[in-house]
Scaffold this motif. Structure first.
Motif, PDB file in Angstrom:
ATOM      1  N   LEU A 169       7.553 -11.381  -7.760  1.00 53.09           N
ATOM      2  CA  LEU A 169       6.371 -10.674  -7.257  1.00 53.09           C
ATOM      3  C   LEU A 169       5.315 -10.622  -8.341  1.00 53.09           C
ATOM      4  N   ARG A 170       4.099 -10.986  -7.969  1.00 51.69           N
ATOM      5  CA  ARG A 170       2.991 -10.844  -8.915  1.00 51.69           C
ATOM      6  C   ARG A 170       1.834 -10.124  -8.233  1.00 51.69           C
ATOM      7  N   VAL A 171       1.446  -9.016  -8.805  1.00 49.30           N
ATOM      8  CA  VAL A 171       0.331  -8.224  -8.291  1.00 49.30           C
ATOM      9  C   VAL A 171      -0.813  -8.385  -9.284  1.00 49.30           C
ATOM     10  N   SER A 172      -1.962  -8.888  -8.812  1.00 52.51           N
ATOM     11  CA  SER A 172      -3.062  -9.185  -9.736  1.00 52.51           C
ATOM     12  C   SER A 172      -4.334  -8.444  -9.356  1.00 52.51           C
ATOM     13  N   ASP A 173      -4.799  -7.589 -10.239  1.00 50.33           N
ATOM     14  CA  ASP A 173      -6.090  -6.898 -10.115  1.00 50.33           C
ATOM     15  C   ASP A 173      -6.289  -6.271  -8.740  1.00 50.33           C
ATOM     16  N   VAL A 174      -5.278  -5.615  -8.235  1.00 50.98           N
ATOM     17  CA  VAL A 174      -5.347  -5.067  -6.884  1.00 50.98           C
ATOM     18  C   VAL A 174      -5.999  -3.685  -6.878  1.00 50.98           C
ATOM     19  N   SER A 175      -6.941  -3.504  -5.965  1.00 57.13           N
ATOM     20  CA  SER A 175      -7.590  -2.201  -5.790  1.00 57.13           C
ATOM     21  C   SER A 175      -7.607  -1.817  -4.316  1.00 57.13           C
ATOM     22  N   LYS A 176      -7.534  -0.513  -4.069  1.00 55.62           N
ATOM     23  CA  LYS A 176      -7.637  -0.015  -2.697  1.00 55.62           C
ATOM     24  C   LYS A 176      -8.340   1.330  -2.690  1.00 55.62           C
ATOM     25  N   SER A 207     -10.352   6.348  -4.758  1.00 53.30           N
ATOM     26  CA  SER A 207      -9.845   5.064  -5.218  1.00 53.30           C
ATOM     27  C   SER A 207      -8.385   5.254  -5.603  1.00 53.30           C
ATOM     28  N   ALA A 208      -7.519   4.935  -4.645  1.00 58.67           N
ATOM     29  CA  ALA A 208      -6.091   5.249  -4.751  1.00 58.67           C
ATOM     30  C   ALA A 208      -5.383   4.323  -5.729  1.00 58.67           C
ATOM     31  N   VAL A 209      -5.784   3.051  -5.709  1.00 63.36           N
ATOM     32  CA  VAL A 209      -5.214   2.058  -6.625  1.00 63.36           C
ATOM     33  C   VAL A 209      -6.388   1.302  -7.211  1.00 63.36           C
ATOM     34  N   ASP A 210      -6.494   1.290  -8.548  1.00 67.31           N
ATOM     35  CA  ASP A 210      -7.681   0.728  -9.167  1.00 67.31           C
ATOM     36  C   ASP A 210      -7.303  -0.354 -10.173  1.00 67.31           C
ATOM     37  N   ASP A 211      -7.476  -1.603  -9.762  1.00 72.01           N
ATOM     38  CA  ASP A 211      -7.337  -2.723 -10.670  1.00 72.01           C
ATOM     39  C   ASP A 211      -5.938  -2.772 -11.319  1.00 72.01           C
ATOM     40  N   THR A 257       0.633   3.972  -2.054  1.00 66.58           N
ATOM     41  CA  THR A 257      -0.401   3.003  -1.663  1.00 66.58           C
ATOM     42  C   THR A 257      -0.067   1.634  -2.255  1.00 66.58           C
ATOM     43  N   LEU A 258       0.351   1.623  -3.497  1.00 69.97           N
ATOM     44  CA  LEU A 258       0.728   0.374  -4.157  1.00 69.97           C
ATOM     45  C   LEU A 258       1.899  -0.292  -3.417  1.00 69.97           C
ATOM     46  N   ALA A 259       2.892   0.507  -3.052  1.00 71.49           N
ATOM     47  CA  ALA A 259       4.043  -0.043  -2.318  1.00 71.49           C
ATOM     48  C   ALA A 259       3.589  -0.650  -0.991  1.00 71.49           C
ATOM     49  N   ARG A 260       2.703   0.043  -0.319  1.00 71.52           N
ATOM     50  CA  ARG A 260       2.244  -0.455   0.982  1.00 71.52           C
ATOM     51  C   ARG A 260       1.409  -1.722   0.836  1.00 71.52           C
ATOM     52  N   LEU A 261       0.680  -1.821  -0.273  1.00 69.44           N
ATOM     53  CA  LEU A 261      -0.092  -3.041  -0.536  1.00 69.44           C
ATOM     54  C   LEU A 261       0.838  -4.225  -0.789  1.00 69.44           C
ATOM     55  N   VAL A 262       1.903  -3.972  -1.547  1.00 66.30           N
ATOM     56  CA  VAL A 262       2.864  -5.038  -1.861  1.00 66.30           C
ATOM     57  C   VAL A 262       3.492  -5.568  -0.567  1.00 66.30           C
ATOM     58  N   LEU A 263       3.848  -4.665   0.333  1.00 67.50           N
ATOM     59  CA  LEU A 263       4.509  -5.054   1.572  1.00 67.50           C
ATOM     60  C   LEU A 263       3.531  -5.501   2.659  1.00 67.50           C
ATOM     61  N   ARG A 264       2.275  -5.473   2.301  1.00 64.80           N
ATOM     62  CA  ARG A 264       1.194  -5.809   3.233  1.00 64.80           C
ATOM     63  C   ARG A 264       1.214  -4.955   4.496  1.00 64.80           C
ATOM     64  N   LEU A 265       1.540  -3.693   4.297  1.00 66.70           N
ATOM     65  CA  LEU A 265       1.385  -2.732   5.392  1.00 66.70           C
ATOM     66  C   LEU A 265      -0.078  -2.324   5.453  1.00 66.70           C
ATOM     67  N   ILE A 266      -0.766  -2.462   4.309  1.00 72.22           N
ATOM     68  CA  ILE A 266      -2.220  -2.317   4.260  1.00 72.22           C
ATOM     69  C   ILE A 266      -2.788  -3.457   3.415  1.00 72.22           C
ATOM     70  N   THR A 319      -9.579  -5.661  -3.081  1.00 71.54           N
ATOM     71  CA  THR A 319      -9.711  -6.818  -3.970  1.00 71.54           C
ATOM     72  C   THR A 319      -8.348  -7.095  -4.585  1.00 71.54           C
ATOM     73  N   GLY A 320      -8.224  -8.275  -5.165  1.00 69.86           N
ATOM     74  CA  GLY A 320      -6.988  -8.643  -5.848  1.00 69.86           C
ATOM     75  C   GLY A 320      -6.012  -9.318  -4.911  1.00 69.86           C
ATOM     76  N   GLU A 321      -4.903  -9.800  -5.486  1.00 69.61           N
ATOM     77  CA  GLU A 321      -3.938 -10.480  -4.626  1.00 69.61           C
ATOM     78  C   GLU A 321      -2.495 -10.178  -5.001  1.00 69.61           C
ATOM     79  N   VAL A 322      -1.649 -10.340  -3.986  1.00 66.32           N
ATOM     80  CA  VAL A 322      -0.214 -10.131  -4.139  1.00 66.32           C
ATOM     81  C   VAL A 322       0.458 -11.459  -3.820  1.00 66.32           C
ATOM     82  N   VAL A 323       1.207 -11.983  -4.782  1.00 63.95           N
ATOM     83  CA  VAL A 323       1.940 -13.236  -4.551  1.00 63.95           C
ATOM     84  C   VAL A 323       3.426 -12.925  -4.595  1.00 63.95           C
TER      85      VAL A 323
END
Ligand SMILES: Nc1ncnc2c1ncn2[C@@H]1O[C@H](COP(=O)(O)OP(=O)(O)O)[C@@H](O)[C@H]1O
Ligand SMILES: [Mg+2]
Length: 316
Positions: free
Chosen positions: A5-12, A22-26, A49-58, A62-66
């Protein structure tokens, strides 16, 4: 080796009454296959929020999850289904993720049914999974309300394992359980990791648990990663003032090293209007002028040990 898993510069950011949070910032980090990465921070720091971003529930702003070599945001159709199978989540509240009208067997078997497994296969695998998580095959015919919170969390773990996921995201899996049960469930997660070679993203507000359970730890504060290091370095050499405060709040058993617990000074800032510069500065015992002006970047202060704090920035 490319991490699992790679999380890069993710913001929400979330739109709320009165502005934005700003729940998750960069945020950036990675998880190698077979490792456990722990995320620790107080309530409201953006962990779920970070967990949900990783699982693409949201979706991130910006940023990407690989995950497993694939960009999560681009997955569609069969690719998305495979991705969903590869990442599973264990939630805090064991009751929220089971269907109360379905017996345990049906709850565990449901993902297999969706995938088109045969009746017999589902029954056998369900019995095996119940055994793996320390329950009895007979529990398959029980209903959720007939089990304790700890037993139900075991069911949730079994359900997360049905499709042999590559990554299990645990979002405060112990927090809703009685103190006496927490250690048992933590030991189960550890045993499963050893037996099945699982990879975990393990979220908790309890630094003690995260340090014990993880290979690598991220400390988050109001949506920022403030420190990132191997778990063993966290006790030995915490760098960020926030991490030090978190650690000092844990009573030491050794009377020689026992220190007065440093309480966090000041009110937690409103996430609607976070402090300028370093978000921790309003509660930081060592805040300097620059802390209000500039957001400190996450920088490597020692090998494999990064910290976002002006105290550790090189001055030219
Ligand atoms: N769907 C949402 N809408 C608005 N605000 C949200 C939403 N989800 C989370 N937040 C806000 O984002 C911040 C981080 O929340 P969360 O990720 O749940 O933190 P944690 O899991 O660390 O307690 C909090 O201020 C929370 O109120
Ligand atoms: Mg949470």
């Amino acid at each position: 080796m490319e991490p699992l898993l790679r999380v890069s510069d993710v913001s929400k950011r979330f739109k709320v009454r009165g502005g934005h949070v700003s729940a998750v910032d960069d945020v950036s980090f990675y998880v190698q296959a077979g490792d456990t990465v722990g995320i620790v921070g107080e309530s409201g720091s953006g962990k779920s929020t970070l967990a949900r971003l990783v699982l693409r529930l949201i979706e991130p702003d910006t940023g990407e999850v690989v995950f497993d070599g694939k960009n999560v945001a681009e997955a569609r159709g069969a690719g998305l289904k495979e991705l969903r199978r590869g990442m599973q989540m264990v939630f805090q509240d064991p009751y929220s993720s089971v269907n109360p009208r379905m017996p345990i067997g049906g709850n565990i078997g449901f993902p297999m049914k969706v995938q088109g497994f045969g009746k017999r296969e589902i029954r056998d695998r369900t019995a095996d999974l119940l055994d793996q998580v320390g329950l009895h095959p007979n529990h398959a015919s029980y209903y959720p309300h007939q089990l304790s919170g700890g037993q139900l969390q075991r069911v949730n773990i079994a359900r997360a394992l049905t499709m042999e996921p590559k990554l299990v995201v645990c979002d405060e899996p112990l927090s809703a359980l009685d103190k006496s049960i927490q250690a048992q469930v933590l030991n189960l997660l550890r045993d499963l990791r050893e037996r099945l070679g699982l990879t975990y993203l393990f979220i908790s507000h309890d630094l003690n648990v995260v340090e014990y359970f993880s290979d690598h730890v991220l400390v988050v504060y109001l949506g920022h990663v403030v420190e990132s290091c191997p778990a063993k370095d966290l006790y030995r050499e915490p760098l960020h003032p926030y991490t030090k405060v978190l650690l000092s709040a844990i009573p030491s058993v050794d009377p020689d090293t026992r220190t007065e617990a440093q309480a966090l000074g000041g009110e937690p800032p409103s996430p609607l209007d976070p402090p300028s510069g370093c978000r921790f500065r309003t509660r930081c015992p060592l805040a300097m002028d620059i802390c209000a002006r500039e957001k400190p970047a996450l920088r490597e202060a020692a090998t494999g040990h990064s910290v976002a704090c002006h105290l550790f920035e090189e001055r030219v």
